[in-house]
Design a protein around this motif. Structure first.
Motif, mmCIF file in Angstrom:
data_model
loop_
_atom_site.group_PDB
_atom_site.id
_atom_site.type_symbol
_atom_site.label_atom_id
_atom_site.label_comp_id
_atom_site.label_asym_id
_atom_site.label_seq_id
_atom_site.Cartn_x
_atom_site.Cartn_y
_atom_site.Cartn_z
ATOM 1 N N THR A 42 -6.291 0.753 3.704
ATOM 2 C CA THR A 42 -6.673 1.919 3.097
ATOM 3 C C THR A 42 -7.115 1.494 1.516
ATOM 4 N N TYR B 106 6.456 7.747 5.440
ATOM 5 C CA TYR B 106 5.299 7.780 4.877
ATOM 6 C C TYR B 106 4.631 6.624 4.916
ATOM 7 N N GLU B 107 3.590 6.566 5.808
ATOM 8 C CA GLU B 107 3.143 5.174 5.970
ATOM 9 C C GLU B 107 1.433 5.118 5.429
ATOM 10 N N ILE B 108 1.265 3.989 4.744
ATOM 11 C CA ILE B 108 -0.316 3.863 4.387
ATOM 12 C C ILE B 108 -0.723 2.661 5.028
ATOM 13 N N ALA C 39 1.031 4.383 -3.055
ATOM 14 C CA ALA C 39 1.306 5.684 -2.835
ATOM 15 C C ALA C 39 2.215 6.447 -3.336
ATOM 16 N N GLU D 266 -2.517 1.532 9.872
ATOM 17 C CA GLU D 266 -3.096 2.929 9.479
ATOM 18 C C GLU D 266 -2.242 3.661 8.896
ATOM 19 N N ASP D 267 -2.909 4.570 8.427
ATOM 20 C CA ASP D 267 -2.227 5.889 7.673
ATOM 21 C C ASP D 267 -1.335 6.524 8.675
ATOM 22 N N SER E 53 4.043 0.685 4.597
ATOM 23 C CA SER E 53 2.837 0.272 4.881
ATOM 24 C C SER E 53 2.553 -0.234 6.526
ATOM 25 N N TYR F 61 -9.788 14.845 5.069
ATOM 26 C CA TYR F 61 -8.637 14.182 5.597
ATOM 27 C C TYR F 61 -7.939 14.744 6.961
ATOM 28 N N THR G 266 0.750 -1.303 -0.056
ATOM 29 C CA THR G 266 0.003 -0.153 -0.139
ATOM 30 C C THR G 266 0.769 1.188 0.098
ATOM 31 N N ILE H 133 -6.034 5.849 -1.494
ATOM 32 C CA ILE H 133 -4.649 6.093 -1.673
ATOM 33 C C ILE H 133 -4.034 6.751 -2.673
#
Length: 416
Positions: free
Chosen positions: A392, A386-388, A236, A325-326, A322, A357, A232, A397
């Motif tokens: 999600t 930068y974590e997705i 992104a 959570e975001d 990833s 957001y 994920t 994304i």
């Protein structure tokens, strides 16, 4: 033929322009960066899965792992409608994020239950996805059954094979096809180069983005796939890079002022081997940004360092991952760095331009040798992990990846 085409593009677009500087950096070794809590990233033994096809003739069913990105360590029948599947990590200790990927089919249409078995101490994390007819989809949660004995997947099989995996599989070949088709070939201001090879000899591609000369331009570094299953975050990264090259005048103005180095697959061995987290030497690459014991990190750091020696300091590093959570993991120290206001300005624009957001930021200076700490301590630059989120939605994304790239370009062009 595809790889020959790739090599031709590399040569055509000037791979050799940086080799002299890169050679000197690699001979002397890149400058090491000190962290408060060292991590031993020397080689550790791993266990390779046996590639094979498990056939259950009485059931008319087969299960296999004979493809890149697979993870299946064993299979055996429990009864006439249930097959147990064993999934083990490449080594331990390791994050509690069991990855799985297998192919299955049947000689006739039938429903089969698959029991997922992990080593003691590990629990099911990823919701199953299925690839059939060339397309991926999320398996309906009603077919994922939780019982005292563990997790069971109810699957309707037929003669057409299907792949079931913890996350959509994007092998090194898949990644190459994406960046060639979407980034390199359509844009003559993108140069495909190489930072060298992985432990097993796979290419470590670099996409260099710039209009005009590269000397004396501030450098933005983009990283992803240090951890194989974290796709994920890779999604992104894809949308971020596609937006970065596709905004017309904004792209042109940004790349006249800045130079971007994008690394689309940092751990190709781990990805293709179906590892839970580590590289071919059994090491978490995102703990090796201090002494560079692992070839992948040493080569990338050497390449980035060589690029900065052509003039133009590294000002920003984004490392796409990833997690559950975001979230954006940031460094607390900002005063005195090259972009002291970037993070607050960037997050403000993201909340303004992405509907509903809310930025989830977790700031802390890196104590262990991870990439965001390397950018801070080694380059005096802004570093962000930068974590997705695992779950999600793809549409979200795409929205976040696209808008964050546009916002970054607008903010950096304003000189904030």
């Amino acid at each position: 033929m595809k790889r020959m085409k790739t090599l031709n593009v590399i040569c055509r677009r000037g791979l050799f322009g940086l080799l002299g500087i890169l050679f000197l950096v690699q001979c002397s070794g890149p400058k090491k960066v000190r962290f408060e809590i060292p991590v031993d990233t020397r080689d550790k033994p791993i266990s390779l899965q046996t590639k094979r096809k498990y056939e259950f003739k009485e059931m008319g069913v087969w299960v296999g792992n004979e493809f890149d990105g697979a993870r299946l360590n064993g299979a055996f029948p429990l009864n006439d409608s249930t097959i147990a599947l064993r999934f083990d990590p490449e080594n331990t200790p390791i994050n509690k994020s069991p990855y799985y990927a297998f192919e299955t089919g049947s000689d006739t249409s039938k429903t089969i239950y698959f029991k997922f078995e992990y080593p003691d101490g590990f629990e099911h994390r990823y919701e199953p996805k299925r690839k059939q007819g060339g397309k991926w989809s999320i398996i309906d949660s009603v077919n994922v059954l939780s019982a005292d004995e563990g997790i069971f997947l109810k699957l309707k099989l037929g003669s057409e094979p299907q792949i079931v995996a913890a996350q959509e599989i994007n092998t090194s070949t898949d990644v190459e096809q994406w960046y060639m088709n979407r980034i390199v070939e359509p844009h003559d201001f993108v140069k495909l180069k190489s930072a060298g090879q992985s432990t097993m000899g796979r290419n470590l591609p670099v996409l260099e983005l710039s209009f005009g000369e590269v000397e004396d331009k501030p450098i933005v570094v983009l990283l992803t796939r240090q951890h194989p299953p974290e796709v994920t975050g890779f999604f992104a990264f894809q949308h971020f890079l596609e937006a970065l090259v596709g905004q017309g005048t904004l792209t042109q103005e940004f790349l006249k002022k800045y130079r971007v180095l994008a690394f689309p697959i940092m751990n190709p061995d781990g990805v293709d081997l179906g590892h839970w987290r580590h590289n071919a030497n059994g090491v978490d690459l995102n703990r090796d940004w201090s002494k560079y014991h692992q070839q992948e990190i040493k080569n990338v750091v050497s390449y980035v360092t060589a690029a900065s020696k052509m003039g133009g300091s590294i000002v920003l590093g984004l490392d796409f991952h990833s997690t559950y959570e975001d979230v954006f993991y940031t460094n607390v120290t900002r005063e005195g760095t090259s972009l002291p206001n970037f993070i607050s300005d960037w997050f403000e624009v993201l909340e303004r331009d992405i509907p509903s957001y809310v930025v989830n930021e977790k700031p802390s200076n890196s104590t262990r040798p991870v990439s965001k700490g390397w950018f801070l301590y080694g380059q005096n630059a802004t570093g962000i992990t930068y974590e997705i989120g695992d779950h999600t939605p793809k549409e979200r994304i795409a929205e976040i990846g696209t808008q964050s790239a546009i916002a970054m370009m607008e903010i950096l062009l304003k000189g904030k």
